[in-house]
Scaffold this motif. Structure first.
Motif, short mmCIF file in Angstrom:
data_model
loop_
_atom_site.label_atom_id
_atom_site.label_comp_id
_atom_site.label_asym_id
_atom_site.label_seq_id
_atom_site.Cartn_x
_atom_site.Cartn_y
_atom_site.Cartn_z
N SER A 24 -1.85 -11.10 -1.64
CA SER A 24 -1.33 -11.21 -3.02
C SER A 24 -1.00 -9.85 -3.61
CB SER A 24 -2.35 -11.94 -3.90
OG SER A 24 -3.51 -11.15 -4.11
N CYS A 25 -1.70 -8.81 -3.17
CA CYS A 25 -1.40 -7.47 -3.66
C CYS A 25 -0.04 -6.99 -3.13
CB CYS A 25 -2.48 -6.48 -3.23
SG CYS A 25 -4.04 -6.66 -4.11
N ILE A 26 0.32 -7.40 -1.93
CA ILE A 26 1.59 -6.96 -1.33
C ILE A 26 2.76 -7.67 -2.00
CG2 ILE A 26 2.90 -6.77 0.80
CD1 ILE A 26 0.42 -4.96 0.59
N GLY A 27 2.63 -8.98 -2.25
CA GLY A 27 3.72 -9.71 -2.89
C GLY A 27 3.80 -11.14 -2.42
N ALA A 28 4.97 -11.75 -2.60
CA ALA A 28 5.16 -13.15 -2.23
C ALA A 28 5.08 -13.35 -0.73
CB ALA A 28 6.50 -13.66 -2.75
N ALA A 29 5.37 -12.28 0.04
CA ALA A 29 5.31 -12.35 1.50
C ALA A 29 4.82 -11.01 2.02
CB ALA A 29 6.68 -12.69 2.08
N VAL A 30 4.22 -11.04 3.20
CA VAL A 30 3.72 -9.82 3.82
C VAL A 30 4.13 -9.81 5.28
CG1 VAL A 30 1.49 -10.94 4.20
CG2 VAL A 30 1.66 -8.45 4.36
N SER A 31 4.75 -8.71 5.71
CA SER A 31 5.27 -8.62 7.09
C SER A 31 4.16 -8.30 8.07
CB SER A 31 6.35 -7.54 7.16
OG SER A 31 5.77 -6.25 6.96
N MET A 32 4.43 -8.59 9.34
CA MET A 32 3.47 -8.29 10.39
C MET A 32 3.23 -6.78 10.51
SD MET A 32 2.29 -11.03 11.64
CE MET A 32 2.60 -12.79 11.89
N THR A 33 4.27 -5.99 10.22
CA THR A 33 4.12 -4.54 10.28
C THR A 33 3.09 -4.06 9.26
OG1 THR A 33 6.43 -4.31 10.96
CG2 THR A 33 5.34 -2.34 10.12
N VAL A 34 3.21 -4.53 8.03
CA VAL A 34 2.26 -4.14 6.99
C VAL A 34 0.87 -4.67 7.32
CG1 VAL A 34 1.67 -4.44 4.55
CG2 VAL A 34 4.04 -3.97 5.21
N LEU A 35 0.79 -5.90 7.83
CA LEU A 35 -0.51 -6.45 8.21
C LEU A 35 -1.18 -5.60 9.28
CD1 LEU A 35 0.10 -10.32 8.36
CD2 LEU A 35 -1.26 -9.06 6.70
N GLY A 36 -0.38 -5.09 10.23
CA GLY A 36 -0.94 -4.24 11.27
C GLY A 36 -1.50 -2.94 10.70
N ILE A 37 -0.78 -2.35 9.75
CA ILE A 37 -1.25 -1.10 9.13
C ILE A 37 -2.54 -1.34 8.37
CG2 ILE A 37 -0.68 0.66 7.42
CD1 ILE A 37 2.28 0.18 8.11
N LEU A 38 -2.57 -2.39 7.56
CA LEU A 38 -3.75 -2.66 6.74
C LEU A 38 -4.93 -3.14 7.59
CD1 LEU A 38 -2.14 -4.35 3.60
CD2 LEU A 38 -2.72 -1.95 3.98
N SER A 39 -4.63 -3.84 8.68
CA SER A 39 -5.71 -4.27 9.58
C SER A 39 -6.43 -3.06 10.17
CB SER A 39 -5.15 -5.15 10.71
OG SER A 39 -4.66 -6.36 10.21
N SER A 40 -5.66 -2.04 10.57
CA SER A 40 -6.27 -0.82 11.11
C SER A 40 -7.08 -0.10 10.05
CB SER A 40 -5.19 0.11 11.66
OG SER A 40 -4.46 -0.51 12.70
N HIS A 41 -6.57 -0.12 8.83
CA HIS A 41 -7.26 0.58 7.74
C HIS A 41 -8.55 -0.14 7.33
CE1 HIS A 41 -7.67 3.13 4.20
NE2 HIS A 41 -7.88 2.03 3.48
N LEU A 42 -8.50 -1.48 7.28
CA LEU A 42 -9.66 -2.27 6.82
C LEU A 42 -10.58 -2.67 7.96
CD1 LEU A 42 -7.79 -4.61 4.29
CD2 LEU A 42 -9.21 -2.62 3.74
N LYS A 43 -10.14 -2.42 9.20
CA LYS A 43 -10.94 -2.77 10.39
C LYS A 43 -11.18 -4.28 10.50
CE LYS A 43 -11.66 1.57 11.57
NZ LYS A 43 -10.89 2.23 10.49
#
Length: 712
Positions: A558-577
């Protein structure tokens, strides 16, 4: 009815019997005959003929038997001297049920015909007046006797259908017979008993058209809600007519307007079949409310996909050379400027790198619009079929994209190979009459475009959806659909979500009792259930019951927006573990998000995203925006990715300068806002440019005129 002397006359009640039925069978080669299956006139097979020809049918080889798949006609004879009494509707429905029983069970020695004779005798007693079937009251309990029928009375019709099931008759067909036989009870019949011949006809037609749902025993306990279109036949016909008019140059396309979640996007996707039938291509783009992407990126991605499609589809060397020559002639040396938006363009033509594209910056927006228009003209000329440009959620389009759409429409007026399809949420335009999109909408109103205003589903449309979802005949689901239509206001998205919640709460359940396994429901509880006007509180209540990791996934998305791409998910997954993609896959299974191909996850409704966002405290939202923005910014700089850069900047700007204490970071963010703002201004996206400049100023130090003079 029977045809007699050119008139349609009602068949007398006494004539509705299996012995008065003639059947004409046919195969795919023509009507089946006694001597020559190809040339002779149709053979009429009566009851006796069926038994006599049974050995003949069994003796045919397998290849011939496969052709015996259809009944050419069914004719009801009216013997001379028969009574002309047609009876009432209930009598005739019951008589039809008896006919079905005799036809389905005929020729099988294991079937007990006493049951048929018994219900026939009941029918004769009823018609002769020996049995008066009027509702009476039990004086002891003051309860209608209809409620206290004995098990023997209740079981006669179900006993017949049970015996038919043992003979291999499909259970839904057994239930149809049972509900016809029930009509003999008159006012004592069950609620499922037939009331009209129209319902009988519709049920039989559904068995023929969709046997997997309505004919074969479907007892899957999972609730499978389809994404089909329901109750939109009229709107689909308008799109088909507009698509046909495209070839005459009369119509450029269609604009579909309506409120949120009313089904605009799903209706627009019906263009796929039309395009496929005409060997055409559909290019899709969807705008986002948050506008994380660069201006023109939605349309540019569509055109880039089109370039890739042509590069892979055109195999003839001569055709490739002709296409390249046409593009070079249309675009000239300015093609290099367009290649910044279309990375696949060099796969279709050779670019001239001697020309400096900076000379065009003063008029880059006009040049870019002209280049897009010329590209569409060339590719549509070489396309084997029409090119459909489908743009969804146009109300969120950036100003530069709206100008480009207008240019594409204007340049395609005489192009019979291009068709446009737009989806717009009209209530957003109405609430902001001075908005850019509303001005754009008014400016294209005189274009040769057909307008379709999509309203909520009618009660019949909701019933079609519920019937298809539960694999039950529409007459059985009608009471449930009536309640759902009233509570969900006919909104298809809300009806689907309500069904899911009703199943989870146990109000809608799968029953294995009786002759037919089917879905059942507690109508009293559903009727008393308080459902708000938009029904989204059902999803919200379910959101609070999700496991903590899934709630966290919804918050991040919800912070990213109406949709979230796999690229952004990959970045945030690495950051949040954590594995955010895996978490959102489970969230999608719960109905809160949809997975769009392999590229991204999208909220099913903007209100779901808003509610997930509101569950966080304000300080937590700001912390998330800053943390996510800086993480994405680091990757954007590493990959030199402008789209990621814009996403990171939007995240940081939404958090504001209060969450960052490092002065060097603040200066970096201010400079980044200046860079992106200038780029947006050159593309005439002045609203976003102003947004960047205003936020950039907020990140300047208090003494910026002294220590950040150049940046200020």
């Amino acid at each position: 009815k029977m045809e007699q002397s050119g008139c349609q006359n009602t068949i007398p009640l006494a004539s509705i019997a299996a012995e008065n039925i003639d059947l004409g069978l046919k195969n795919e080669r023509g009507s089946l005959t006694r001597s020559d299956p190809i040339k002779s006139p149709p053979q009429v097979l009566k009851r006796g003929d069926i038994q006599r020809n049974e050995s003949l049918l069994k003796s045919r080889d397998k290849s011939q038997t496969n052709h015996l798949e259809a009944i050419d006609y069914v004719r009801m004879n009216c013997p001379p001297g028969i009574l002309s009494d047609v009876g009432n509707k209930t009598d005739r429905l019951f008589a039809l049920g008896v006919v079905f029983v005799e036809l389905f069970a005929f020729g099988n020695p294991t079937f007990d015909a006493d049951a048929i004779n018994e219900i026939k005798a009941s029918a004769n007693a009823k018609s002769s007046g020996d049995t008066k079937m009027k509702p009476t009251i039990d004086s002891t309990n003051n309860v209608p006797l209809k409620k206290r029928r004995s098990d023997q009375e209740q079981g006669s019709s179900s006993e017949i259908s049970g015996k038919l099931a043992l003979l291999g008759t499909p259970r839904p067909l057994c239930a149809l017979v049972e509900d016809l036989i029930e009509c003999i009870r008159g006012e004592f019949r069950r609620d499922d008993a037939y009331k009209t011949f129209e319902d009988v006809y519709l049920d039989l037609q559904l068995m023929i058209n969709e046997p997997s749902k309505y004919l074969f025993d479907n007892h899957v306990p999972q609730l499978m809600i389809s994404d089909k279109l329901y109750g939109r036949d009229e709107e689909m016909l308008k799109i088909q007519e507009a698509y046909k008019l495209r070839s005459t140059g009369v119509c450029l396309g269609v604009i579909i307007t309506g409120e949120a979640s009313v089904g605009k996007s799903r209706l627009a996707r019906s263009i796929d079949e039309l395009s496929w039938q005409n060997n055409g291509t559909v290019l899709r783009g969807k705008f986002d409310q948050v506008q994380e992407s660069q201006p023109l990126s939605v349309i540019a991605n569509m055109f880039n996909d089109m370039c890739q499609l042509f590069a892979e589809a055109v195999r003839s060397q001569g055709m490739k050379q002709n296409l390249a020559s046409a593009l070079e002639s249309a675009l000239g040396s300015q093609a290099r400027l367009l290649s910044r938006f279309l990375p696949n363009l060099p796969r279709l033509m050779t670019l001239n790198f001697t020309q400096n594209s900076s000379s065009y910056c003063s008029e880059s927006t006009q040049v870019i619009r002209r280049l897009f228009c010329k590209t569409l003209q060339v590719l549509s000329f070489y396309s084997p079929g029409p090119i459909t440009i489908l743009l969804d959620d146009v109300q969120w389009a950036d100003p530069a994209s709206l100008l480009l759409i207008s240019s594409l429409l204007q340049s395609s007026k005489d192009n019979k190979s291009v068709f446009f399809l737009f989806c717009i949420r009209d209530n957003d335009c109405q609430h902001s009459p001075d908005s850019t999109v509303n001005s754009w909408y008014q400016s294209i109103f005189e274009m040769p475009l057909k307008h379709i205003t999509l309203a909520n589903l009618s009660e019949g449309g909701v019933n079609a959806m519920v019937s298809d979802t539960l694999c039950l005949f529409p007459r059985l689901t009608r009471p449930l659909s009536r309640v759902l239509h009233r509570k969900a206001l006919g909104n298809p998205c809300f009806v689907r979500q309500t069904l899911k919640v009703l199943q989870k709460e146990g109000y809608l359940y799968h029953s294995l009792r009786g002759t037919m396994r089917r879905w059942m429901w507690d109508m009293d509880k559903i009727s008393d259930l308080r459902i708000s006007e938009n029904v989204l509180f059902l999803l919200m209540s379910e959101m609070n019951k999700l496991p903590s990791d899934m709630r966290m996934g919804l918050e991040v998305a919800s912070c990213i927006g109406a949709a979230v791409s796999m690229t952004v998910l990959g970045i945030l997954s690495s950051h949040l573990k954590v594995d955010l993609a895996g978490i959102l896959e489970r969230v999608a299974e719960k109905g809160f998000m949809d997975r769009v191909g392999t590229e991204k996850y999208r909220f099913v409704h903007y209100r779901v995203q808003q509610e997930a966002y509101k569950t966080m405290a304000e300080h937590r939202r700001s912390e998330h925006h800053t943390t996510f923005g800086l993480a994405i910014y680091s990757q954007a700089c590493s990959d030199n990715d402008d789209d990621l850069l814009r996403i990171s900047l939007n995240q940081i700007n939404r958090a504001g300068p209060g969450t960052i204490t490092d002065l060097r970071q603040k200066a970096m963010i201010a400079a980044l806002n200046l860079k992106v703002g200038r780029r947006s201004a050159t593309l005439t996206d002045f609203a976003y440019a102003y947004f960047c400049f205003k936020n950039g100023i907020s990140f300047l130090n208090e003494d910026h005129w002294k220590h950040q003079y150049q940046l200020s």
